[in-house]
Motif scaffolding. Structure first.
Motif, PDB file in Angstrom:
ATOM      1  N   THR A  21       0.838  -1.189   0.000  1.00 55.21           N
ATOM      2  CA  THR A  21       0.000   0.000   0.000  1.00 55.21           C
ATOM      3  C   THR A  21       0.877   1.245   0.000  1.00 55.21           C
ATOM      4  O   THR A  21       1.801   1.352   0.810  1.00 55.21           O
ATOM      5  N   VAL A  22       0.583   2.174  -0.910  1.00 52.25           N
ATOM      6  CA  VAL A  22       1.291   3.450  -0.951  1.00 52.25           C
ATOM      7  C   VAL A  22       0.747   4.299   0.200  1.00 52.25           C
ATOM      8  O   VAL A  22      -0.414   4.681   0.204  1.00 52.25           O
ATOM      9  N   MET A  23       1.577   4.565   1.188  1.00 50.55           N
ATOM     10  CA  MET A  23       1.149   5.281   2.385  1.00 50.55           C
ATOM     11  C   MET A  23       1.384   6.786   2.297  1.00 50.55           C
ATOM     12  O   MET A  23       0.566   7.576   2.739  1.00 50.55           O
ATOM     13  N   ARG A  24       2.515   7.180   1.754  1.00 51.47           N
ATOM     14  CA  ARG A  24       2.846   8.613   1.718  1.00 51.47           C
ATOM     15  C   ARG A  24       3.841   8.884   0.584  1.00 51.47           C
ATOM     16  O   ARG A  24       4.754   8.092   0.354  1.00 51.47           O
ATOM     17  N   ILE A  25       3.646  10.026  -0.059  1.00 51.57           N
ATOM     18  CA  ILE A  25       4.577  10.492  -1.081  1.00 51.57           C
ATOM     19  C   ILE A  25       5.087  11.850  -0.624  1.00 51.57           C
ATOM     20  O   ILE A  25       4.308  12.761  -0.353  1.00 51.57           O
ATOM     21  N   THR A  26       6.379  11.971  -0.504  1.00 50.08           N
ATOM     22  CA  THR A  26       7.002  13.206  -0.054  1.00 50.08           C
ATOM     23  C   THR A  26       7.756  13.818  -1.224  1.00 50.08           C
ATOM     24  O   THR A  26       8.322  13.100  -2.045  1.00 50.08           O
ATOM     25  N   ARG A  27       7.761  15.128  -1.292  1.00 53.71           N
ATOM     26  CA  ARG A  27       8.492  15.830  -2.353  1.00 53.71           C
ATOM     27  C   ARG A  27       9.408  16.870  -1.713  1.00 53.71           C
ATOM     28  O   ARG A  27       8.954  17.693  -0.932  1.00 53.71           O
ATOM     29  N   TYR A  28      10.648  16.817  -2.070  1.00 56.09           N
ATOM     30  CA  TYR A  28      11.618  17.788  -1.598  1.00 56.09           C
ATOM     31  C   TYR A  28      11.879  18.784  -2.725  1.00 56.09           C
ATOM     32  O   TYR A  28      12.841  18.656  -3.499  1.00 56.09           O
ATOM     33  N   GLU A  29      10.995  19.765  -2.829  1.00 59.89           N
ATOM     34  CA  GLU A  29      11.040  20.737  -3.920  1.00 59.89           C
ATOM     35  C   GLU A  29      12.377  21.483  -3.964  1.00 59.89           C
ATOM     36  O   GLU A  29      12.893  21.762  -5.048  1.00 59.89           O
ATOM     37  N   ASP A  30      12.938  21.803  -2.807  1.00 61.97           N
ATOM     38  CA  ASP A  30      14.205  22.537  -2.788  1.00 61.97           C
ATOM     39  C   ASP A  30      15.335  21.710  -3.398  1.00 61.97           C
ATOM     40  O   ASP A  30      16.156  22.228  -4.164  1.00 61.97           O
ATOM     41  N   LEU A  31      15.371  20.431  -3.096  1.00 68.56           N
ATOM     42  CA  LEU A  31      16.401  19.563  -3.670  1.00 68.56           C
ATOM     43  C   LEU A  31      16.173  19.353  -5.157  1.00 68.56           C
ATOM     44  O   LEU A  31      17.127  19.319  -5.943  1.00 68.56           O
ATOM     45  N   MET A  32      14.910  19.215  -5.535  1.00 71.88           N
ATOM     46  CA  MET A  32      14.580  19.033  -6.947  1.00 71.88           C
ATOM     47  C   MET A  32      15.026  20.256  -7.751  1.00 71.88           C
ATOM     48  O   MET A  32      15.641  20.113  -8.817  1.00 71.88           O
ATOM     49  N   ALA A  33      14.725  21.465  -7.236  1.00 69.49           N
ATOM     50  CA  ALA A  33      15.079  22.698  -7.938  1.00 69.49           C
ATOM     51  C   ALA A  33      16.599  22.853  -8.057  1.00 69.49           C
ATOM     52  O   ALA A  33      17.110  23.328  -9.078  1.00 69.49           O
ATOM     53  N   ARG A  34      17.286  22.422  -7.044  1.00 67.61           N
ATOM     54  CA  ARG A  34      18.736  22.629  -7.024  1.00 67.61           C
ATOM     55  C   ARG A  34      19.517  21.574  -7.818  1.00 67.61           C
ATOM     56  O   ARG A  34      20.531  21.896  -8.445  1.00 67.61           O
ATOM     57  N   TYR A  35      19.066  20.305  -7.796  1.00 65.04           N
ATOM     58  CA  TYR A  35      19.887  19.223  -8.330  1.00 65.04           C
ATOM     59  C   TYR A  35      19.279  18.411  -9.466  1.00 65.04           C
ATOM     60  O   TYR A  35      20.015  17.768 -10.210  1.00 65.04           O
ATOM     61  N   GLU A  36      17.965  18.399  -9.579  1.00 63.56           N
ATOM     62  CA  GLU A  36      17.354  17.468 -10.535  1.00 63.56           C
ATOM     63  C   GLU A  36      17.108  18.134 -11.884  1.00 63.56           C
ATOM     64  O   GLU A  36      16.661  19.275 -11.947  1.00 63.56           O
ATOM     65  N   ASN A  37      17.390  17.406 -12.959  1.00 66.17           N
ATOM     66  CA  ASN A  37      16.963  17.838 -14.279  1.00 66.17           C
ATOM     67  C   ASN A  37      15.450  17.662 -14.338  1.00 66.17           C
ATOM     68  O   ASN A  37      14.916  16.699 -13.772  1.00 66.17           O
ATOM     69  N   PRO A  38      14.749  18.570 -15.004  1.00 65.44           N
ATOM     70  CA  PRO A  38      13.285  18.445 -15.075  1.00 65.44           C
ATOM     71  C   PRO A  38      12.860  17.100 -15.657  1.00 65.44           C
ATOM     72  O   PRO A  38      13.396  16.661 -16.671  1.00 65.44           O
ATOM     73  N   ALA A  42       6.175  -4.661   6.940  1.00 66.55           N
ATOM     74  CA  ALA A  42       7.342  -3.772   6.932  1.00 66.55           C
ATOM     75  C   ALA A  42       6.924  -2.433   6.330  1.00 66.55           C
ATOM     76  O   ALA A  42       6.146  -2.395   5.375  1.00 66.55           O
ATOM     77  N   MET A  43       7.411  -1.338   6.885  1.00 68.92           N
ATOM     78  CA  MET A  43       7.221   0.002   6.323  1.00 68.92           C
ATOM     79  C   MET A  43       8.528   0.377   5.645  1.00 68.92           C
ATOM     80  O   MET A  43       9.579   0.452   6.303  1.00 68.92           O
ATOM     81  N   LEU A  44       8.479   0.598   4.332  1.00 64.40           N
ATOM     82  CA  LEU A  44       9.679   0.815   3.537  1.00 64.40           C
ATOM     83  C   LEU A  44       9.498   2.015   2.620  1.00 64.40           C
ATOM     84  O   LEU A  44       8.365   2.383   2.301  1.00 64.40           O
ATOM     85  N   SER A  45      10.591   2.585   2.164  1.00 63.66           N
ATOM     86  CA  SER A  45      10.541   3.686   1.217  1.00 63.66           C
ATOM     87  C   SER A  45      11.384   3.361   0.002  1.00 63.66           C
ATOM     88  O   SER A  45      12.395   2.659   0.101  1.00 63.66           O
ATOM     89  N   CYS A  46      10.975   3.918  -1.134  1.00 64.79           N
ATOM     90  CA  CYS A  46      11.781   3.740  -2.340  1.00 64.79           C
ATOM     91  C   CYS A  46      13.058   4.567  -2.209  1.00 64.79           C
ATOM     92  O   CYS A  46      13.208   5.355  -1.278  1.00 64.79           O
ATOM     93  N   ASN A  47      13.934   4.433  -3.174  1.00 62.83           N
ATOM     94  CA  ASN A  47      15.237   5.087  -3.074  1.00 62.83           C
ATOM     95  C   ASN A  47      15.310   6.415  -3.827  1.00 62.83           C
ATOM     96  O   ASN A  47      16.396   6.918  -4.079  1.00 62.83           O
ATOM     97  N   ASP A  48      14.170   7.027  -4.153  1.00 59.64           N
ATOM     98  CA  ASP A  48      14.158   8.326  -4.830  1.00 59.64           C
ATOM     99  C   ASP A  48      14.423   9.414  -3.798  1.00 59.64           C
ATOM    100  O   ASP A  48      13.602   9.670  -2.919  1.00 59.64           O
ATOM    101  N   GLY A  49      15.544  10.052  -3.883  1.00 59.61           N
ATOM    102  CA  GLY A  49      15.908  11.067  -2.908  1.00 59.61           C
ATOM    103  C   GLY A  49      15.154  12.376  -3.053  1.00 59.61           C
ATOM    104  O   GLY A  49      15.185  13.210  -2.155  1.00 59.61           O
ATOM    105  N   PHE A  50      14.483  12.573  -4.179  1.00 58.55           N
ATOM    106  CA  PHE A  50      13.717  13.796  -4.406  1.00 58.55           C
ATOM    107  C   PHE A  50      12.250  13.662  -4.012  1.00 58.55           C
ATOM    108  O   PHE A  50      11.623  14.623  -3.610  1.00 58.55           O
ATOM    109  N   ARG A  51      11.678  12.471  -4.209  1.00 58.26           N
ATOM    110  CA  ARG A  51      10.256  12.247  -3.916  1.00 58.26           C
ATOM    111  C   ARG A  51      10.051  10.831  -3.370  1.00 58.26           C
ATOM    112  O   ARG A  51       9.435   9.993  -4.005  1.00 58.26           O
ATOM    113  N   PRO A  52      10.591  10.547  -2.193  1.00 58.12           N
ATOM    114  CA  PRO A  52      10.471   9.199  -1.644  1.00 58.12           C
ATOM    115  C   PRO A  52       9.010   8.823  -1.374  1.00 58.12           C
ATOM    116  O   PRO A  52       8.215   9.643  -0.934  1.00 58.12           O
TER     117      PRO A  52
END
Length: 104
Positions: A7-24, A81-91
């Motif tokens: 079950t997808v429990m939560r989606i988090t977005r780190y907008e500051d990290l995305m703006a600074r490091y991620e290609n669109p 188990a409660m686990l998160s994916c390995n996406d550092g911008f939007r885990p």
């Protein structure tokens, strides 16, 4: 071997990290909170993110084969188990639970 519910429990977005490091990126993650997948034993469910599966699959494999009590009592339900994916911008946080239903 048992089926597992993911079950997808939560989606988090780190907008500051995305703006600074991620290609669109368009549609980097298609998951939605509350979305449920059923893993037939250790098989990746259809439509489930392959990258997230790389992180979750060892736990799904273990739970589907009867493993319990990861990390000495970490979870209230020992068959989960409660686990998160390995996406550092939007885990994405997932709850993985072994079901009583046998895999096909």
């Amino acid at each position: 071997m048992k089926k597992c519910r993911i079950t997808v429990m939560r989606i988090t977005r780190y907008e500051d990290l995305m703006a600074r490091y991620e290609n669109p990126i368009e549609h980097a993650c298609e998951m939605q909170e509350g979305q449920v997948f059923i893993a037939n034993g250790w098989e990746r469910p259809e439509g489930f993110c392959p990258s997230a599966w790389d992180t979750l699959s060892p736990f799904v494999l273990a739970l589907s084969h009867g493993a319990e009590d990861f990390y000495e009592g970490w979870m209230k339900n020992p068959r989960s188990a409660m686990l998160s994916c390995n996406d550092g911008f939007r885990p994405v946080s997932f709850l993985v639970e072994a079901l009583n239903e046998d895999a096909d």
